[in-house]
Scaffold this motif. Sequence first.
Motif, PDB file in Angstrom:
ATOM      1  N   ASN A 136       0.831  -1.209   0.000  1.00 35.93           N
ATOM      2  CA  ASN A 136       0.000   0.000   0.000  1.00 35.93           C
ATOM      3  C   ASN A 136       0.865   1.258   0.000  1.00 35.93           C
ATOM      4  O   ASN A 136       0.528   2.258  -0.640  1.00 35.93           O
ATOM      5  CB  ASN A 136      -0.925   0.023   1.220  1.00 35.93           C
ATOM      6  CG  ASN A 136      -2.054  -0.975   1.104  1.00 35.93           C
ATOM      7  OD1 ASN A 136      -2.485  -1.309   0.000  1.00 35.93           O
ATOM      8  ND2 ASN A 136      -2.529  -1.479   2.234  1.00 35.93           N
ATOM      9  N   ASP A 137       2.001   1.210   0.735  1.00 35.34           N
ATOM     10  CA  ASP A 137       2.920   2.348   0.747  1.00 35.34           C
ATOM     11  C   ASP A 137       3.508   2.574  -0.641  1.00 35.34           C
ATOM     12  O   ASP A 137       3.637   3.720  -1.095  1.00 35.34           O
ATOM     13  CB  ASP A 137       4.048   2.110   1.752  1.00 35.34           C
ATOM     14  CG  ASP A 137       3.553   2.077   3.190  1.00 35.34           C
ATOM     15  OD1 ASP A 137       2.513   2.710   3.468  1.00 35.34           O
ATOM     16  OD2 ASP A 137       4.203   1.427   4.030  1.00 35.34           O
ATOM     17  N   ALA A 138       3.857   1.492  -1.302  1.00 35.36           N
ATOM     18  CA  ALA A 138       4.411   1.590  -2.652  1.00 35.36           C
ATOM     19  C   ALA A 138       3.359   2.102  -3.638  1.00 35.36           C
ATOM     20  O   ALA A 138       3.656   2.914  -4.513  1.00 35.36           O
ATOM     21  CB  ALA A 138       4.934   0.229  -3.097  1.00 35.36           C
ATOM     22  N   THR A 139       2.127   1.627  -3.468  1.00 33.29           N
ATOM     23  CA  THR A 139       1.035   2.073  -4.342  1.00 33.29           C
ATOM     24  C   THR A 139       0.794   3.571  -4.190  1.00 33.29           C
ATOM     25  O   THR A 139       0.597   4.284  -5.188  1.00 33.29           O
ATOM     26  CB  THR A 139      -0.260   1.305  -4.014  1.00 33.29           C
ATOM     27  OG1 THR A 139      -0.044  -0.096  -4.211  1.00 33.29           O
ATOM     28  CG2 THR A 139      -1.400   1.767  -4.907  1.00 33.29           C
ATOM     29  N   GLN A 140       0.812   4.057  -2.965  1.00 32.98           N
ATOM     30  CA  GLN A 140       0.604   5.484  -2.709  1.00 32.98           C
ATOM     31  C   GLN A 140       1.735   6.315  -3.299  1.00 32.98           C
ATOM     32  O   GLN A 140       1.512   7.376  -3.878  1.00 32.98           O
ATOM     33  CB  GLN A 140       0.493   5.740  -1.200  1.00 32.98           C
ATOM     34  CG  GLN A 140      -0.792   5.226  -0.575  1.00 32.98           C
ATOM     35  CD  GLN A 140      -2.033   5.829  -1.219  1.00 32.98           C
ATOM     36  OE1 GLN A 140      -2.133   7.037  -1.435  1.00 32.98           O
ATOM     37  NE2 GLN A 140      -2.993   4.970  -1.532  1.00 32.98           N
ATOM     38  N   PHE A 141       2.973   5.831  -3.148  1.00 35.13           N
ATOM     39  CA  PHE A 141       4.120   6.546  -3.716  1.00 35.13           C
ATOM     40  C   PHE A 141       4.012   6.594  -5.238  1.00 35.13           C
ATOM     41  O   PHE A 141       4.240   7.636  -5.860  1.00 35.13           O
ATOM     42  CB  PHE A 141       5.425   5.865  -3.310  1.00 35.13           C
ATOM     43  CG  PHE A 141       6.646   6.500  -3.905  1.00 35.13           C
ATOM     44  CD1 PHE A 141       7.214   7.621  -3.320  1.00 35.13           C
ATOM     45  CD2 PHE A 141       7.233   5.970  -5.054  1.00 35.13           C
ATOM     46  CE1 PHE A 141       8.346   8.213  -3.879  1.00 35.13           C
ATOM     47  CE2 PHE A 141       8.360   6.553  -5.609  1.00 35.13           C
ATOM     48  CZ  PHE A 141       8.920   7.678  -5.021  1.00 35.13           C
ATOM     49  N   ALA A 142       3.669   5.471  -5.837  1.00 36.90           N
ATOM     50  CA  ALA A 142       3.530   5.403  -7.289  1.00 36.90           C
ATOM     51  C   ALA A 142       2.434   6.343  -7.782  1.00 36.90           C
ATOM     52  O   ALA A 142       2.594   7.025  -8.800  1.00 36.90           O
ATOM     53  CB  ALA A 142       3.227   3.969  -7.715  1.00 36.90           C
ATOM     54  N   LYS A 143       1.339   6.401  -7.046  1.00 35.21           N
ATOM     55  CA  LYS A 143       0.236   7.284  -7.416  1.00 35.21           C
ATOM     56  C   LYS A 143       0.658   8.740  -7.343  1.00 35.21           C
ATOM     57  O   LYS A 143       0.344   9.541  -8.231  1.00 35.21           O
ATOM     58  CB  LYS A 143      -0.959   7.037  -6.485  1.00 35.21           C
ATOM     59  CG  LYS A 143      -2.202   7.817  -6.860  1.00 35.21           C
ATOM     60  CD  LYS A 143      -3.361   7.451  -5.931  1.00 35.21           C
ATOM     61  CE  LYS A 143      -4.622   8.226  -6.304  1.00 35.21           C
ATOM     62  NZ  LYS A 143      -5.757   7.881  -5.404  1.00 35.21           N
ATOM     63  N   LYS A 144       1.394   9.086  -6.287  1.00 35.92           N
ATOM     64  CA  LYS A 144       1.855  10.472  -6.112  1.00 35.92           C
ATOM     65  C   LYS A 144       2.802  10.887  -7.241  1.00 35.92           C
ATOM     66  O   LYS A 144       2.739  12.023  -7.735  1.00 35.92           O
ATOM     67  CB  LYS A 144       2.573  10.609  -4.772  1.00 35.92           C
ATOM     68  CG  LYS A 144       3.053  12.025  -4.465  1.00 35.92           C
ATOM     69  CD  LYS A 144       3.863  12.088  -3.182  1.00 35.92           C
ATOM     70  CE  LYS A 144       5.235  11.471  -3.391  1.00 35.92           C
ATOM     71  NZ  LYS A 144       6.160  11.694  -2.243  1.00 35.92           N
TER      72      LYS A 144
END
Length: 219
Positions: A136-144
């Motif tokens: 989830n942390d990686a997904t949020q970073f990728a989205k940002k």
Amino acid sequence: MKEDYYDYLFKIVLIGDSGVGKSNLLSRFTRDEFNLESKSTIGVEFATKSIELKNNKIIKAQIWDTAGQERYRAITSAYYRGAVGALLVYDITKKNSFENIEKWLKELRDNADSNIVILLVGNKSDLKHLRVINDNDATQFAKKEKLAFIETSALEATNVELAFHQLLNEIYNVRQKKQATKNEDNLTIQPRGKKINVLRKKVLKKINTYFIKTIYNTF
């Protein structure tokens, strides 16, 4: 598929900290090999592989494996130039490798083309019991950062083919859109014609007629 034939040649770079599995991702994709005793890359290595898209276009990927050690970063930065795609790799079991992703991303964007396609890759998904980076942390970073994201395992060959195919397909799509936009821009550029002032032309005609009559009456 003939390896020497292709419609497009795309340069791809693998970047991320040393030990995240970049070399094994490369060898798994290009040769379907995995080496448990793989040594750290010194400088830069590369390999090639061709894939066929759904529209029958052949894409040849020239994939550069860049060293993750700090002492080699001044050397590898030159190899970002000309790259149209990148796998930004971290190890899901190493917190530092994920924290350094932002630094690698900045270096990539500073040296590569502004339209480069980037895929964030969390490698070593086979070590789920040692995971320290939540997806989830990686997904949020990728989205940002407007990146695509996928988790892979070079050891088990999980999502490795998918990761490279996804990247190469997106590069192709971006280039096609860019070419279409360029063609549209060329169509909208009209040749600069000669401006004709109709009113001025009529006035000049009347003046010329007046002088011709005057000259005729004089004789």
